[in-house]
Write an enzyme that holds these catalytic residues in place. Structure first.
Site, short mmCIF file in Angstrom:
data_model
loop_
_atom_site.label_atom_id
_atom_site.label_comp_id
_atom_site.label_asym_id
_atom_site.label_seq_id
_atom_site.Cartn_x
_atom_site.Cartn_y
_atom_site.Cartn_z
N ASP A 119 19.29 24.76 -13.09
CA ASP A 119 19.06 25.28 -11.74
C ASP A 119 17.64 24.97 -11.33
O ASP A 119 16.73 24.94 -12.15
CB ASP A 119 19.37 26.79 -11.65
N ASP A 139 21.33 35.82 -6.96
CA ASP A 139 20.35 36.08 -8.00
C ASP A 139 19.75 37.46 -7.73
O ASP A 139 18.98 37.63 -6.79
CB ASP A 139 19.28 34.99 -7.96
N GLU A 186 17.74 40.61 -9.68
CA GLU A 186 17.03 40.87 -10.93
C GLU A 186 15.74 41.62 -10.63
O GLU A 186 15.56 42.19 -9.56
CB GLU A 186 16.74 39.55 -11.62
#
Length: 247
Positions: A44, A133, A135
């Protein structure tokens, strides 16, 4: 960097155990380790990698890539087009991901920004499902962005619902086991219909899974290696990876 923190967040902390899971075509995928033979290799990238040499990445074994498209409700990766389209041009399956900042705006607003700026899924056989994403907060001390556990679950659900409404697909969820269990209260609300993307380094196995999942789909096992950006594996065969892209 303030707008694209991938490198700094890796240097700043050791990522806790993370996991991703998916059922492809109704069949559960088996767990693998980073050294497992035959697992499709990928990576990525974000603006930190700038213009990627995609032919070199393909030659080194890249079979899929996730490209950062957006963050919050205003930022778009300025290298997104070169990265996303360049991967496709050399025969690498590509997908887009959004970095969530749940304290900045709603899940619905961020999903809309994401889909408008690279996160749209295409049934072309080359496009992996959009990815979220979510986090640790790279911009402040509050790792859960000031949301309650129930509020975080609601935010993620709103993002997922909007992505599905606009693209027809549920997003892959990238997270760490510790963050997920801490900030969602070990929510099991997403495991049945969301693929998960593991981030766990310095380990030969995926380790403990976040609540709600029993298998991982993508494993980000290192933040550097032979491919540009973070190193990943897909937990299945090349044919299963292709099937995931086909929807």
């Amino acid at each position: 960097m303030a707008r694209d923190h991938r490198l700094s967040r890796h240097r700043a902390r050791v990522i806790a155990a993370t996991v991703a899971a998916l059922t492809v075509g109704g069949s559960a995928l088996a767990e693998a380790s980073a050294s497992a033979a035959g697992k499709p290799k990928g990576h990525d990238v974000s603006s930190h990698q700038k213009n990627v040499d995609w032919q070199s990445a393909r030659t080194k074994g890249a079979r899929f890539v996730y490209v950062k498209a957006t963050e919050s409700h205003t930022y778009r990766n300025p290298y997104f087009d070169q990265q996303y389209n360049g991967a496709r041009e050399v025969g690498i399956l590509h997908g887009a991901y959004h970095f969530a900042l749940p304290d900045r705006s709603s899940g619905t607003a961020q999903a809309a920004h994401f889909v408008r700026n690279g996160g749209a899924w295409r049934a072309d056989g080359w496009t992996l499902p959009p990815a979220l994403d979510v986090e640790y907060n790279p911009y402040g001390r509050n790792k859960c962005y000031g949301l309650t556990k129930a509020g975080m679950v609601t935010w993620i659900k709103a993002f997922s619902d909007e992505v599905r409404r606009r693209t027809g697909r549920r997003p892959v969820i990238y997270t760490t086991t510790h963050w997920w269990n801490t900030c969602t209260g070990s929510s099991r609300a997403f495991g049945a219909n969301h693929a998960l993307w593991l981030a766990r380094y310095d380990s030969a196995t995926a380790g403990a899974l976040p609540a709600g999942w029993s298998l991982w789909t993508f494993w980000q096992y290192d933040n550097s290696g032979s491919l540009p950006g973070d190193q990943n594996l897909f937990n299945g065969s090349t044919a299963q990876l292709q099937k995931l892209a086909e929807g």
